[in-house]
Design a protein around this motif. Structure first.
Motif, PDB file in Angstrom:
ATOM      1  N   ILE A 189       0.884  -1.165   0.000  1.00 28.55           N
ATOM      2  CA  ILE A 189       0.000   0.000   0.000  1.00 28.55           C
ATOM      3  C   ILE A 189       0.922   1.214   0.000  1.00 28.55           C
ATOM      4  CG2 ILE A 189      -1.783   1.260   1.261  1.00 28.55           C
ATOM      5  CD1 ILE A 189      -2.433  -1.485   2.626  1.00 28.55           C
ATOM      6  N   CYS A 190       0.735   2.131  -0.924  1.00 27.25           N
ATOM      7  CA  CYS A 190       1.695   3.215  -1.032  1.00 27.25           C
ATOM      8  C   CYS A 190       1.037   4.552  -1.362  1.00 27.25           C
ATOM      9  CB  CYS A 190       2.748   2.888  -2.077  1.00 27.25           C
ATOM     10  SG  CYS A 190       2.098   2.524  -3.722  1.00 27.25           S
ATOM     11  N   THR A 191       1.767   5.603  -1.008  1.00 26.48           N
ATOM     12  CA  THR A 191       1.401   6.955  -1.431  1.00 26.48           C
ATOM     13  C   THR A 191       2.552   7.487  -2.276  1.00 26.48           C
ATOM     14  OG1 THR A 191       2.384   8.099   0.484  1.00 26.48           O
ATOM     15  CG2 THR A 191       0.115   7.318   0.704  1.00 26.48           C
ATOM     16  N   THR A 192       2.213   8.148  -3.390  1.00 23.04           N
ATOM     17  CA  THR A 192       3.235   8.600  -4.325  1.00 23.04           C
ATOM     18  C   THR A 192       2.944  10.025  -4.783  1.00 23.04           C
ATOM     19  OG1 THR A 192       2.131   7.957  -6.375  1.00 23.04           O
ATOM     20  CG2 THR A 192       3.285   6.221  -5.171  1.00 23.04           C
ATOM     21  N   GLU A 193       3.922  10.602  -5.457  1.00 23.65           N
ATOM     22  CA  GLU A 193       3.774  11.966  -5.964  1.00 23.65           C
ATOM     23  C   GLU A 193       3.097  12.016  -7.323  1.00 23.65           C
ATOM     24  OE1 GLU A 193       7.522  13.920  -6.008  1.00 23.65           O
ATOM     25  OE2 GLU A 193       7.753  13.943  -3.835  1.00 23.65           O
ATOM     26  N   ALA A 194       2.936  10.863  -7.955  1.00 20.13           N
ATOM     27  CA  ALA A 194       2.398  10.864  -9.323  1.00 20.13           C
ATOM     28  C   ALA A 194       1.693   9.546  -9.600  1.00 20.13           C
ATOM     29  CB  ALA A 194       3.533  11.068 -10.327  1.00 20.13           C
ATOM     30  N   PRO A 195       0.812   9.529 -10.600  1.00 22.60           N
ATOM     31  CA  PRO A 195       0.215   8.251 -11.009  1.00 22.60           C
ATOM     32  C   PRO A 195       1.304   7.317 -11.508  1.00 22.60           C
ATOM     33  CG  PRO A 195      -0.254   9.961 -12.623  1.00 22.60           C
ATOM     34  CD  PRO A 195       0.346  10.646 -11.443  1.00 22.60           C
ATOM     35  N   LEU A 196       1.011   6.039 -11.507  1.00 24.47           N
ATOM     36  CA  LEU A 196       2.025   5.048 -11.861  1.00 24.47           C
ATOM     37  C   LEU A 196       2.611   5.296 -13.243  1.00 24.47           C
ATOM     38  CD1 LEU A 196       3.541   2.539 -11.057  1.00 24.47           C
ATOM     39  CD2 LEU A 196       1.581   1.160 -11.775  1.00 24.47           C
ATOM     40  N   SER A 197       1.797   5.716 -14.168  1.00 27.09           N
ATOM     41  CA  SER A 197       2.275   5.931 -15.545  1.00 27.09           C
ATOM     42  C   SER A 197       3.301   7.054 -15.646  1.00 27.09           C
ATOM     43  CB  SER A 197       1.095   6.233 -16.466  1.00 27.09           C
ATOM     44  OG  SER A 197       0.422   7.415 -16.039  1.00 27.09           O
ATOM     45  N   LYS A 198       3.380   7.930 -14.632  1.00 22.14           N
ATOM     46  CA  LYS A 198       4.311   9.060 -14.668  1.00 22.14           C
ATOM     47  C   LYS A 198       5.331   9.009 -13.538  1.00 22.14           C
ATOM     48  CE  LYS A 198       0.966  12.133 -16.906  1.00 22.14           C
ATOM     49  NZ  LYS A 198       0.233  13.426 -16.838  1.00 22.14           N
ATOM     50  N   LEU A 199       5.442   7.855 -12.882  1.00 21.29           N
ATOM     51  CA  LEU A 199       6.335   7.745 -11.727  1.00 21.29           C
ATOM     52  C   LEU A 199       7.801   7.710 -12.138  1.00 21.29           C
ATOM     53  CD1 LEU A 199       6.101   7.513  -8.638  1.00 21.29           C
ATOM     54  CD2 LEU A 199       6.218   5.027  -8.898  1.00 21.29           C
ATOM     55  N   PHE A 200       8.082   7.156 -13.329  1.00 20.87           N
ATOM     56  CA  PHE A 200       9.464   7.039 -13.794  1.00 20.87           C
ATOM     57  C   PHE A 200       9.676   7.960 -14.979  1.00 20.87           C
ATOM     58  CE2 PHE A 200       8.142   2.900 -12.084  1.00 20.87           C
ATOM     59  CZ  PHE A 200       9.038   2.780 -11.026  1.00 20.87           C
ATOM     60  N   GLN A 201      10.418   9.018 -14.776  1.00 18.02           N
ATOM     61  CA  GLN A 201      10.664  10.002 -15.833  1.00 18.02           C
ATOM     62  C   GLN A 201      12.145   9.991 -16.179  1.00 18.02           C
ATOM     63  OE1 GLN A 201       8.858  13.804 -14.890  1.00 18.02           O
ATOM     64  NE2 GLN A 201       6.936  12.849 -14.246  1.00 18.02           N
ATOM     65  N   LEU A 202      12.527   9.015 -17.012  1.00 16.89           N
ATOM     66  CA  LEU A 202      13.919   8.803 -17.368  1.00 16.89           C
ATOM     67  C   LEU A 202      14.134   9.040 -18.854  1.00 16.89           C
ATOM     68  CD1 LEU A 202      14.544   5.431 -15.473  1.00 16.89           C
ATOM     69  CD2 LEU A 202      14.797   7.754 -14.589  1.00 16.89           C
ATOM     70  N   ASN A 203      15.377   9.261 -19.196  1.00 15.50           N
ATOM     71  CA  ASN A 203      15.775   9.327 -20.594  1.00 15.50           C
ATOM     72  C   ASN A 203      15.889   7.895 -21.106  1.00 15.50           C
ATOM     73  OD1 ASN A 203      17.032   9.505 -23.059  1.00 15.50           O
ATOM     74  ND2 ASN A 203      18.616  10.935 -22.378  1.00 15.50           N
ATOM     75  N   ARG A 204      14.954   7.463 -21.887  1.00 18.06           N
ATOM     76  CA  ARG A 204      14.886   6.069 -22.296  1.00 18.06           C
ATOM     77  C   ARG A 204      16.020   5.662 -23.231  1.00 18.06           C
ATOM     78  NH1 ARG A 204      10.130   3.768 -20.732  1.00 18.06           N
ATOM     79  NH2 ARG A 204      10.491   1.994 -22.131  1.00 18.06           N
ATOM     80  N   ASP A 205      16.813   6.610 -23.693  1.00 16.83           N
ATOM     81  CA  ASP A 205      17.908   6.289 -24.609  1.00 16.83           C
ATOM     82  C   ASP A 205      19.259   6.148 -23.906  1.00 16.83           C
ATOM     83  OD1 ASP A 205      16.229   6.355 -26.835  1.00 16.83           O
ATOM     84  OD2 ASP A 205      16.439   8.539 -26.988  1.00 16.83           O
ATOM     85  N   SER A 206      19.323   6.479 -22.605  1.00 19.12           N
ATOM     86  CA  SER A 206      20.643   6.544 -21.972  1.00 19.12           C
ATOM     87  C   SER A 206      20.856   5.529 -20.855  1.00 19.12           C
ATOM     88  CB  SER A 206      20.885   7.952 -21.415  1.00 19.12           C
ATOM     89  OG  SER A 206      19.906   8.266 -20.448  1.00 19.12           O
ATOM     90  N   VAL A 207      19.800   4.991 -20.278  1.00 18.74           N
ATOM     91  CA  VAL A 207      19.946   4.024 -19.175  1.00 18.74           C
ATOM     92  C   VAL A 207      19.070   2.813 -19.481  1.00 18.74           C
ATOM     93  CG1 VAL A 207      20.691   5.514 -17.292  1.00 18.74           C
ATOM     94  CG2 VAL A 207      18.289   5.440 -17.910  1.00 18.74           C
ATOM     95  N   LEU A 208      19.461   2.056 -20.479  1.00 22.14           N
ATOM     96  CA  LEU A 208      18.599   1.002 -20.992  1.00 22.14           C
ATOM     97  C   LEU A 208      18.257  -0.043 -19.948  1.00 22.14           C
ATOM     98  CD1 LEU A 208      20.176   0.539 -24.514  1.00 22.14           C
ATOM     99  CD2 LEU A 208      18.041   1.690 -23.918  1.00 22.14           C
TER     100      LEU A 208
END
Length: 246
Positions: A192-211
Motif C-alpha cells: 500500500i503506497c502513497t506517491t507523488e504521481a500516477p504510476l504511468s508518470k512515476l518514472f521520468q527517465l531518458n529512455r535512450d541513456s539508461v537502458l
C-alpha cells in the motif's frame, strides 16, 4: 534460471565463468529472460569482455521467443485501492485507516527490527504482520535485497509512504526501489503506497541513456499494476502458505 539478466560487470564475469563450466560439463541449461541474448548487459561497462559469452550462450541454448505482445499483469480486476496519489493529508488519512483495518487494531509498535548480520532497520509503525515505512527509510539509505527479504519474512503487508517521481538524478534510490518491489512481489507481500504521481508518470527517465534501468522500470510498473489486483491481494503471503507434512 528464471528472469535471467546481467546488470553489472561483476555479474557479467561471474555468469560467463559459471555457464562456461556448466556447458563444459554437459549440463542442460534452461532460462527465461525478458531480454534476448544480444541485448544482455547492453551498454554495460567493459561489455566487450562479455560478448564472447553471448556467442557461447547462443551456440548452446536455442532461443525461443514467447512474447505474445500483451502484458497479462495489466487489466486485472481491482476492488481495493492500494496505490494512492498525490501524497497529501487526505491520502495519508485513507492509508492510515486501511492500515488499522488490515492490522486489526491501532495498538501500534515502533522500533528497531533485526534484518541480516545483526543489522537493524527502524520501523515507524507495525502491528500483526503489517508495517509502515517512509520511502527515505528504505530507499535513501544503504539498504539492499537481503534487508528487504528479511522484512518480507516478517511482514505480510507493507505501507510505503511518500514515493517520489524518479528522474535521472535519483538513480541510486530508483535501483533500491526496483529491488524492493522485486522482493515484495516474489514473497507476495501486499503493498500500500502513497506517491507523488500516477504510476504511468512515476518514472521520468531518458529512455535512450539508461537502458537497463528503463527495462527494469517497465517490469516494475507491470508488477505494481498486478499488485493492485484482486488476484494478487488474495494470494497467500510466502509465510502463510500451508506447510507440507514431512
Amino acid at each position: 534460471f528464471d528472469e535471467f539478466q546481467v546488470t553489472d560487470v561483476a555479474d557479467a564475469m561471474m555468469m560467463q565463468r559459471l555457464f562456461s563450466n556448466l556447458f563444459a560439463n554437459n549440463v542442460t541449461v534452461i532460462s527465461t529472460s525478458n531480454r534476448e541474448p544480444d541485448d544482455l548487459y547492453r551498454d554495460g561497462v567493459q561489455r566487450a569482455r562479455f560478448v564472447p559469452f553471448i556467442h557461447l550462450l547462443k551456440s548452446q541454448c536455442p532461443v525461443l521467443h514467447l512474447n505474445s505482445g500483451k502484458d497479462y499483469r495489466f487489466g486485472g480486476k481491482k476492488d481495493v485501492r492500494t496505490y494512492f496519489w498525490p501524497s497529501n493529508e487526505a491520502t495519508n488519512h485513507e492509508v492510515d485507516a486501511l492500515f488499522r483495518q488490515i492490522a486489526g487494531g491501532d495498538q501500534f509498535k515502533s522500533g528497531e527490527i533485526e534484518v541480516v548480520q545483526g543489522r537493524h532497520i527502524h520501523v515507524s509503525k507495525y502491528l500483526n504482520g503489517v508495517c509502515e515505512f517512509d520511502f527515505d527509510e528504505l530507499c535513501n539509505k544503504p539498504t539492499g535485497a537481503s534487508d528487504y527479504i528479511s522484512l518480507c519474512n516478517q511482514f505480510h503487508t507493507m505501507v510505503l509512504k511518500n514515493i517520489p517521481v524518479f528522474t535521472m538524478n535519483s538513480m541510486t534510490e530508483l535501483r533500491r526501489f526496483i529491488t524492493l518491489v522485486d522482493e515484495l512481489y516474489q514473497y507476495k507481500v501486499k503493498l500500500i503506497c502513497t506517491t507523488e504521481a500516477p504510476l504511468s508518470k512515476l518514472f521520468q527517465l531518458n529512455r535512450d541513456s539508461v537502458l537497463d534501468e528503463v527495462f527494469a522500470c517497465d517490469r516494475t510498473i507491470s508488477r505494481l499494476e498486478e499488485m493492485q489486483t484482486v488476484h494478487y491481494l488474495q494470494t497467500l503471503h510466502f509465510l502463510q502458505k500451508p506447510k507440507l507434512e514431512s
